[in-house]
Design a protein around this motif. Structure first.
Motif, PDB file in Angstrom:
ATOM      1  N   SER A   1      -1.736  -5.277   0.608  1.00 58.99           N
ATOM      2  CA  SER A   1      -1.784  -5.923  -0.709  1.00 58.99           C
ATOM      3  C   SER A   1      -3.159  -6.472  -1.042  1.00 58.99           C
ATOM      4  CB  SER A   1      -0.720  -7.025  -0.777  1.00 58.99           C
ATOM      5  OG  SER A   1      -0.132  -7.039  -2.062  1.00 58.99           O
ATOM      6  N   CYS A   2      -4.173  -5.607  -0.875  1.00 63.42           N
ATOM      7  CA  CYS A   2      -5.538  -6.015  -1.165  1.00 63.42           C
ATOM      8  C   CYS A   2      -5.774  -6.244  -2.657  1.00 63.42           C
ATOM      9  CB  CYS A   2      -6.512  -4.951  -0.661  1.00 63.42           C
ATOM     10  SG  CYS A   2      -6.033  -3.269  -1.105  1.00 63.42           S
ATOM     11  N   CYS A   3      -5.061  -5.463  -3.508  1.00 60.62           N
ATOM     12  CA  CYS A   3      -5.422  -5.463  -4.931  1.00 60.62           C
ATOM     13  C   CYS A   3      -5.052  -6.743  -5.681  1.00 60.62           C
ATOM     14  CB  CYS A   3      -4.825  -4.246  -5.629  1.00 60.62           C
ATOM     15  SG  CYS A   3      -5.330  -2.656  -4.933  1.00 60.62           S
ATOM     16  N   PRO A   4      -3.825  -7.283  -5.528  1.00 69.20           N
ATOM     17  CA  PRO A   4      -3.483  -8.455  -6.366  1.00 69.20           C
ATOM     18  C   PRO A   4      -4.453  -9.625  -6.216  1.00 69.20           C
ATOM     19  CG  PRO A   4      -1.491  -7.530  -5.396  1.00 69.20           C
ATOM     20  CD  PRO A   4      -2.654  -6.807  -4.764  1.00 69.20           C
TER      21      PRO A   4
ATOM     22  N   PHE B   1      -0.496  -2.706 -10.264  1.00 70.77           N
ATOM     23  CA  PHE B   1      -0.783  -1.341  -9.830  1.00 70.77           C
ATOM     24  C   PHE B   1      -1.800  -1.387  -8.705  1.00 70.77           C
ATOM     25  CE2 PHE B   1       0.366   0.675 -14.111  1.00 70.77           C
ATOM     26  CZ  PHE B   1       1.469   1.332 -13.597  1.00 70.77           C
ATOM     27  N   TYR B   2      -1.579  -0.576  -7.708  1.00 69.27           N
ATOM     28  CA  TYR B   2      -2.548  -0.388  -6.616  1.00 69.27           C
ATOM     29  C   TYR B   2      -3.409   0.825  -6.946  1.00 69.27           C
ATOM     30  CZ  TYR B   2      -3.981  -0.177  -1.636  1.00 69.27           C
ATOM     31  OH  TYR B   2      -4.678  -0.183  -0.458  1.00 69.27           O
ATOM     32  N   THR B   3      -2.740   1.934  -7.306  1.00 72.86           N
ATOM     33  CA  THR B   3      -3.468   3.130  -7.741  1.00 72.86           C
ATOM     34  C   THR B   3      -3.365   3.237  -9.259  1.00 72.86           C
ATOM     35  OG1 THR B   3      -1.528   4.558  -7.586  1.00 72.86           O
ATOM     36  CG2 THR B   3      -2.856   4.295  -5.600  1.00 72.86           C
TER      37      THR B   3
ATOM     38  N   SER C   1      -7.999   6.087  -7.667  1.00 74.81           N
ATOM     39  CA  SER C   1      -8.545   5.039  -8.532  1.00 74.81           C
ATOM     40  C   SER C   1      -7.979   3.662  -8.185  1.00 74.81           C
ATOM     41  CB  SER C   1      -8.255   5.386 -10.002  1.00 74.81           C
ATOM     42  OG  SER C   1      -8.847   4.447 -10.873  1.00 74.81           O
ATOM     43  N   GLU C   2      -8.143   3.290  -6.938  1.00 75.57           N
ATOM     44  CA  GLU C   2      -7.589   2.013  -6.484  1.00 75.57           C
ATOM     45  C   GLU C   2      -8.169   0.853  -7.293  1.00 75.57           C
ATOM     46  OE1 GLU C   2      -7.880   1.284  -2.263  1.00 75.57           O
ATOM     47  OE2 GLU C   2      -7.553  -0.861  -2.543  1.00 75.57           O
ATOM     48  N   THR C   3      -7.320  -0.091  -7.590  1.00 72.21           N
ATOM     49  CA  THR C   3      -7.769  -1.274  -8.330  1.00 72.21           C
ATOM     50  C   THR C   3      -8.972  -1.920  -7.643  1.00 72.21           C
ATOM     51  OG1 THR C   3      -5.515  -1.643  -9.129  1.00 72.21           O
ATOM     52  CG2 THR C   3      -7.034  -3.510  -9.233  1.00 72.21           C
ATOM     53  N   CYS C   4      -8.926  -2.016  -6.313  1.00 73.86           N
ATOM     54  CA  CYS C   4     -10.034  -2.631  -5.574  1.00 73.86           C
ATOM     55  C   CYS C   4     -11.329  -1.822  -5.716  1.00 73.86           C
ATOM     56  CB  CYS C   4      -9.700  -2.770  -4.093  1.00 73.86           C
ATOM     57  SG  CYS C   4      -8.480  -4.054  -3.756  1.00 73.86           S
ATOM     58  N   ALA C   5     -11.225  -0.498  -5.848  1.00 79.31           N
ATOM     59  CA  ALA C   5     -12.429   0.304  -6.057  1.00 79.31           C
ATOM     60  C   ALA C   5     -13.030  -0.014  -7.428  1.00 79.31           C
ATOM     61  CB  ALA C   5     -12.122   1.794  -5.927  1.00 79.31           C
TER      62      ALA C   5
HETATM   63 ZN    ZN Z   1      -6.767  -2.687  -3.142  1.00 77.57          ZN
END
Ligand code: ZN
Length: 633
Positions: A405-408, A370-372, A322-326
């Motif tokens: 660090s894609c999510c932040p 959180f990333y995941t 459940s990646e933040t980016c997803a």
């Molecule tokens: Zn990400």
């Protein structure tokens, strides 16, 4: 599809060429308070400067200086580190568009000049490939992420153009896009990038500049994918959606972020080229993905090793990726489907995912992420070192930065532009999709102007009041989304509402009010029994929020593995949150975890306090679960 957009440089992230609803911009909707305004403020004051600080500190901005100086051996970060710089620029661009902060404009220009200096004469730009001492350009399309990076560069430039700046960043991105159209055009390389992203960016650049060739290039990339041009790898070509053509796929599969960015682009291409068959296909794919491959939070991706979707109903809570980016990718797809079709169930997806995935990622302070986003933590995690980057999936608690660090920055750009996801207009009405304290001042499709104020304590309370500040002549529709969980339990101005939308249509005068009442009382939720991982469990939701039990709220030394819901549990609101009756089970430990009768016996009754999932792990290390075992009668 009735509304055709004409102005393409309004401050709006997504402006389809046609669609059922017209999106509103940051100049038309202002968040005035509440849950999202608070997060938007924190994003501006803390998260964006935090991301800038870390990208400087870990050297990803300096990578451009190394490329210039010829010291490429000192480059740091993964092959896609440039993309995180571009996503930071996009976040700053939307934030600048929202607040006109000159410091942001100065910083954007400073970084853009650096990128421009690195850009080759033909528009190619990368700190990773193509210079003396580096691998050649496009020598690794499967993993190199060059086109992925261009996509984020272009999206940042679109944000800049649409917020009134035709500047260095825009010039750089257009040259990069022109390069892509030459290099990968009809008579160029017959290839795709391992990570979709450039497609969704090219469509938006076409919409912003009016240059059709960018749309055509996006369409080409879309049609090329799924024909096996990328190498077969240990995860299979499904990992990067190169296994089946987009038009022939039945469900989203493989790497979740890749699949979702590609699907967003497919919706865009379908809408702008009038390809209704493609639109129907990707809508069905996404609907099936929601029905079988999505967590209660709206999160997607069940596999850690390839960050991928699992099989249908393979949705383990503890191993949820459940990646933040997803989550953000899912919001991108759902929003586009809402604009295209007008079907408000897509706004339900936006809401669920924003509150329970996107809002979960940043800490209360906004300086860790959180990333995941698993739905169950069996062991209390360790506090992340505030002074070190974490491996992406290993941190138990929110971390200040990640090696990937894609999510932040993805969260930052989404929060900065969130006002654009609140409402839409049609020819003769306003549709309010997200119930947020806000001011909406816009022009209907038929040219009449309208100004509204929305007041609500949602999601704490279920009352939403829309006050007409300035009313146009004649009749106008005001529509408010009724979330799926309140359908049949909602009212508009005291009259029951049956469907997913509450609409009132009449002449309004300044000062008139429309009052929607939603039922946000806490409720028990169970899963389809094919989600074996949570069979025999229930979750508690309240309004749009998924709740969880956190060991922080249990007796000292007790973990969430001893909590069971009472068979007749009914969650209820108390002053300090939602409570539900449960029990603490006693358990016999043995040498072997399998036996002919259950090893647990009922223990003391327990009043279980629940907290919003988005707020978990903000009070130190804890165990946590969303789905709680329950012996139902
Ligand atoms: Zn990400």
């Amino acid at each position: 599809m009735s509304v055709t957009t004409t102005a393409t440089r309004r401050p709006v992230p997504v402006i389809p060429a046609r669609g059922a609803l017209r999106p509103l911009g940051l100049d038309e909707v202002e968040l005035t308070g509440g849950f999202w305004a608070e997060r938007q403020r924190r994003n501006a004051e803390v998260s964006i400067p935090h991301c800038d600080h870390w990208e400087s500190r870990v050297g990803w901005i300096d990578n451009f200086r190394h490329a210039l100086a010829g010291t490429v051996e000192q480059r740091t970060g993964r092959e896609f580190a440039d993309s995180d710089v571009y996503k930071l620029l996009e976040a700053m661009a939307w934030e600048s568009g929202r607040t006109s902060d000159p410091r942001l404009d100065a910083r954007i220009e400073e970084i853009a000049l650096l990128v421009e200096a690195v850009q080759d004469d033909d528009g190619y730009v990368s700190t990773k490939y193509g210079r003396p001492g580096q691998e050649p350009r496009y020598s690794d399309l499967a993993w190199g992420h060059e086109l992925y990076c261009f996509g984020h560069l272009i999206q940042a430039a679109v944000a800049r153009l649409r917020t009134g700046h035709d500047d260095t960043l825009v010039r750089v991105a257009r040259r990069a896009a022109d390069h892509v159209c030459v290099e990968f055009g009809p008579s160029g390389r017959d290839d795709v990038c391992g990570h979709p992203e450039v497609e969704v960016a090219l469509v938006e650049l076409a919409r912003t500049t009016g240059e059709e060739r960018y749309l055509e290039q996006a369409r080409l990339f879309l049609e090329r994918r799924g024909r096996g041009s990328l190498p077969d790898i240990e995860f299979g070509r499904a990992y990067y959606q190169d296994d089946v053509p987009v038009r022939e796929a039945e469900v989203l599969r493989g790497h979740a972020v890749r699949a979702l960015y590609l699907t967003a682009a497919a919706v865009d291409v379908a809408v702008d080229t009038g390809d209704d068959e493609l639109l129907q296909t990707v809508r069905d794919q996404f609907a099936r993905t929601l029905a079988r491959r999505t967590y209660l939070t709206g999160g997607m991706g069940s596999h850690h090793q390839d960050e991928a979707y699992g099989d249908d109903f393979e949705l383990p809570s503890d191993r949820a990726y459940s990646e933040t980016c997803a989550g953000i990718g899912s919001v991108m797809v759902a929003w586009r489907l809402l604009l295209a079709t007008g079907d408000t169930r897509w706004a339900d997806v936006v809401e669920r995912t924003m509150y329970n995935v996107v809002a979960t990622s940043p800490s209360r302070a906004g300086d860790a992420f959180f990333y995941t986003n698993p739905l169950h933590k069996r062991e209390p995690g360790e506090e992340a070192d505030p002074d070190a980057a974490s491996p992406r999936a290993l941190s138990r608690l929110r971390a200040p930065w990640f090696e990937v660090s894609c999510c932040p920055t993805n969260v930052a750009r989404t929060l900065a532009s969130f006002a654009a996801y609140v409402a839409t207009v049609s020819d003769d009405g306003v549709q309010i999709h997200q119930h947020v304290p806000s001011r909406i001042a816009t022009t209907l499709g038929d040219g009449r102007e309208v100004e509204l104020e929305v007041e609500t304590s949602y999601p704490d309370g279920g009352d939403v009041v829309v006050r007409v500040v300035a009313a146009p002549a004649g009749e106008v529709s005001i529509s408010l989304r009724v979330p799926e969980w309140s359908v049949g339990r909602a009212s508009l101005d005291g009259e029951p509402v049956d469907g997913p939308v509450a609409t009132t249509r009449r002449r309004f005068a300044a000062g008139d009010e429309v009052r929607l009442r939603l039922d946000v009382q806490p409720r028990l939720t169970v899963a389809d029994d094919r989600v074996d991982a949570v069979r025999g469990c229930a979750a508690v939701e309240r309004g749009p929020l998924v709740l969880c039990v956190e060991s922080t709220d249990l007796p000292a030394g007790v973990g969430v593995d001893r909590v069971r819901l009472a068979a007749d549990a009914v969650p209820r609101d108390l002053d300090d949150g939602v409570h539900v009756s449960g029990e603490l089970v006693e358990r016999e430990e043995g040498p072997w975890p399998y036996r002919s009768r259950p090893a647990t016996t009922p223990g003391a009754t327990l009043d279980v306090r629940l907290v919003p999932y988005h707020d978990w792990a903000n009070r130190g290390p804890s165990t946590m679960r969303v789905w709680i075992p329950q012996d139902r009668p």
